[in-house]
Design an enzyme around this catalytic site. Structure first.
Site, PDB file in Angstrom:
ATOM      1  N   ARG A 178      90.257  41.455   3.411  1.00 15.67           N
ATOM      2  CA  ARG A 178      89.117  42.308   3.760  1.00 15.67           C
ATOM      3  C   ARG A 178      89.414  43.261   4.910  1.00 15.67           C
ATOM      4  O   ARG A 178      88.726  44.271   5.063  1.00 15.67           O
ATOM      5  CB  ARG A 178      87.906  41.448   4.134  1.00 15.67           C
ATOM      6  CG  ARG A 178      88.070  40.684   5.446  1.00 15.67           C
ATOM      7  CD  ARG A 178      87.024  39.620   5.644  1.00 15.67           C
ATOM      8  NE  ARG A 178      87.124  38.949   6.941  1.00 15.67           N
ATOM      9  CZ  ARG A 178      88.004  38.012   7.248  1.00 15.67           C
ATOM     10  NH1 ARG A 178      88.903  37.628   6.341  1.00 15.67           N
ATOM     11  NH2 ARG A 178      88.010  37.447   8.441  1.00 15.67           N
ATOM     12  N   ASN A 225      93.266  37.359   7.079  1.00 18.03           N
ATOM     13  CA  ASN A 225      92.490  38.574   7.316  1.00 18.03           C
ATOM     14  C   ASN A 225      92.664  39.612   6.213  1.00 18.03           C
ATOM     15  O   ASN A 225      91.786  40.461   6.001  1.00 18.03           O
ATOM     16  CB  ASN A 225      92.927  39.248   8.625  1.00 18.03           C
ATOM     17  CG  ASN A 225      92.813  38.373   9.847  1.00 18.03           C
ATOM     18  OD1 ASN A 225      93.620  38.491  10.765  1.00 18.03           O
ATOM     19  ND2 ASN A 225      91.826  37.493   9.892  1.00 18.03           N
ATOM     20  N   CYS A 259      82.686  33.722   9.057  1.00 15.34           N
ATOM     21  CA  CYS A 259      83.459  34.057   7.862  1.00 15.34           C
ATOM     22  C   CYS A 259      84.384  32.910   7.477  1.00 15.34           C
ATOM     23  O   CYS A 259      84.568  32.624   6.295  1.00 15.34           O
ATOM     24  CB  CYS A 259      84.270  35.332   8.111  1.00 15.34           C
ATOM     25  SG  CYS A 259      83.264  36.819   8.253  1.00 15.34           S
ATOM     26  N   ASP A 294      81.588  40.296  14.686  1.00 18.30           N
ATOM     27  CA  ASP A 294      81.361  39.037  13.981  1.00 18.30           C
ATOM     28  C   ASP A 294      81.112  37.896  14.962  1.00 18.30           C
ATOM     29  O   ASP A 294      81.614  36.792  14.821  1.00 18.30           O
ATOM     30  CB  ASP A 294      82.554  38.705  13.069  1.00 18.30           C
ATOM     31  CG  ASP A 294      82.288  37.498  12.165  1.00 18.30           C
ATOM     32  OD1 ASP A 294      81.119  37.297  11.800  1.00 18.30           O
ATOM     33  OD2 ASP A 294      83.240  36.769  11.838  1.00 18.30           O
ATOM     34  N   ASP A 324      89.429  43.875  21.051  1.00 18.67           N
ATOM     35  CA  ASP A 324      89.511  42.668  20.226  1.00 18.67           C
ATOM     36  C   ASP A 324      90.639  41.808  20.789  1.00 18.67           C
ATOM     37  O   ASP A 324      91.707  42.333  21.113  1.00 18.67           O
ATOM     38  CB  ASP A 324      89.811  43.031  18.764  1.00 18.67           C
ATOM     39  CG  ASP A 324      89.581  41.863  17.807  1.00 18.67           C
ATOM     40  OD1 ASP A 324      90.213  40.800  18.004  1.00 18.67           O
ATOM     41  OD2 ASP A 324      88.799  42.003  16.859  1.00 18.67           O
ATOM     42  N   LYS A 345      95.575  42.943  16.857  1.00 17.63           N
ATOM     43  CA  LYS A 345      94.856  43.800  15.908  1.00 17.63           C
ATOM     44  C   LYS A 345      94.608  45.199  16.456  1.00 17.63           C
ATOM     45  O   LYS A 345      94.724  46.195  15.730  1.00 17.63           O
ATOM     46  CB  LYS A 345      93.530  43.156  15.522  1.00 17.63           C
ATOM     47  CG  LYS A 345      93.672  41.934  14.635  1.00 17.63           C
ATOM     48  CD  LYS A 345      92.296  41.385  14.260  1.00 17.63           C
ATOM     49  CE  LYS A 345      92.425  40.174  13.355  1.00 17.63           C
ATOM     50  NZ  LYS A 345      91.108  39.615  12.974  1.00 17.63           N
TER      51      LYS A 345
END
Length: 332
Positions: A65, A62, A177, A122, A54, A78
């Site tokens: 969730r 963030n 998102c 995503d 990532d 991350k």
């Protein structure tokens, strides 16, 4: 083995299945909301090795969730924060973090030596890149997506139809998102389904989740799904390439307006999805004759995909799609 005693005790699981988990090697693309339950459950179950990819850093938006992260980790990559959390959960499992964006140029190297690929990114471009790779290499792929209060998890490739077979066409617009919003519990439900599918694939459970899609409707509290074992692979399937893979014979058409981003390459020409046929017809015949491939460029790959559809029957050149990403976003 007391750590895994409760799952080893399951009928049909046992020490043999646990041994398969211990020897398993996984590629997990995306370290956000879907990856949170995926990593927690797979690391907790004792999967031996996970390569986590990532490019992003932890952001305040963030945290509602992406339950891997804490306030103290804002700004941290991350994958590094996730690897540290998983090491604290189960030091027997190795999590290898890669601060990088998946693209067609590095996908094969990232998947090397892995038994299973999980798409938690995503990003529809990443999903199709991984599907093409897994289909070519015979690797199983578990792909999931959530928008708003709905989502799905499915098993592809590895002997089952690819993602392209189930989703050969894309909508005119796809919300992220950030654009359409998302609720954390729905992400958790879908990520947990993806983790359960991974355990089933790795332990050889019957029935296999490969060739099956499970849907979640968090607004109406419904689960659905179906099998797609016989879905045919589409004939028209332009592949994604990385910008680093441009060659001297490429005719590059950048579908982003000037105010969105600079040209993807010095030789690129500006166009749009709507004007692509006219752009192609206006080019000198010699330029078209010398081209070996037509590359369509945009941010996410969606406009490139629709552009390729508009050009069906208008050119014999091989088509390639390029998703450049957000130029304002720090890739680190």
């Amino acid at each position: 083995m007391s750590r895994y005693a409760r799952q080893i005790a399951l009928p049909g699981f046992g020490a043999a299945a646990q041994d398969r988990l211990t020897r398993a090697r996984l590629l997990v693309v995306g370290a956000g909301g879907l990856a949170a339950p995926v990593l927690h459950y797979l690391v907790g179950a004792g999967v031996g090795f996970l390569r986590l990819v990532d490019p992003d850093r932890v952001d305040l938006s963030n945290l509602h969730r992406q339950t891997l992260f804490r306030m103290a980790e804002l700004g941290r990559p991350k994958v590094e924060a996730a690897a540290a959390a998983m090491n604290a959960l189960n030091p027997e499992v190795r999590v290898e973090p890669h601060v990088a964006a998946l693209d067609p140029a590095n996908a094969a190297a990232l998947a090397e030596g892995c038994d299973l690929v999980l798409d938690c990114a995503d990003s529809f471009a990443a999903s199709y890149i991984l599907s093409d790779l897994c289909q070519a290499q015979g690797l199983p792929l578990l792909s999931a997506s959530v928008t708003g209060r709905e989502g799905y998890a499915g098993g592809f490739c590895g002997g089952a139809p690819s993602l392209r077979a189930l989703f050969p066409d894309l909508p005119q617009r796809m919300g992220s998102c950030a654009e359409t919003g998302v609720l954390g519990p729905v992400v958790g439900l879908v990520g947990a389904l993806q983790a359960q599918m991974a355990l089933a694939v790795l332990t050889g459970a019957d029935p296999s989740p490969l060739g099956q899609l499970v849907t979640v409707d968090g607004a109406r509290f419904r689960f659905g799904g179906f099998r797609f074992d016989g879905a045919p692979e589409p004939e028209h399937a332009p592949r994604f390439i990385a910008a680093s893979e441009f060659s001297s014979g490429d005719l590059i058409l950048d579908l982003r307006p000037e105010e969105e981003a600079p040209l993807a390459h010095p030789s690129a020409l500006r166009s749009s999805v709507e004007t692509l046929p006219e752009t192609l017809r206006s080019l000198p015949p010699q330029r078209l004759a010398e081209a070996t491939r037509l590359c369509l460029v945009c941010r996410s790959g969606l406009r490139s995909w629709h552009g390729a559809e508009r050009l069906l029957g208008l050119t014999d050149l091989p088509l390639a799609l390029v998703a450049m990403g957000d130029p304002s976003k720090d890739p680190a």
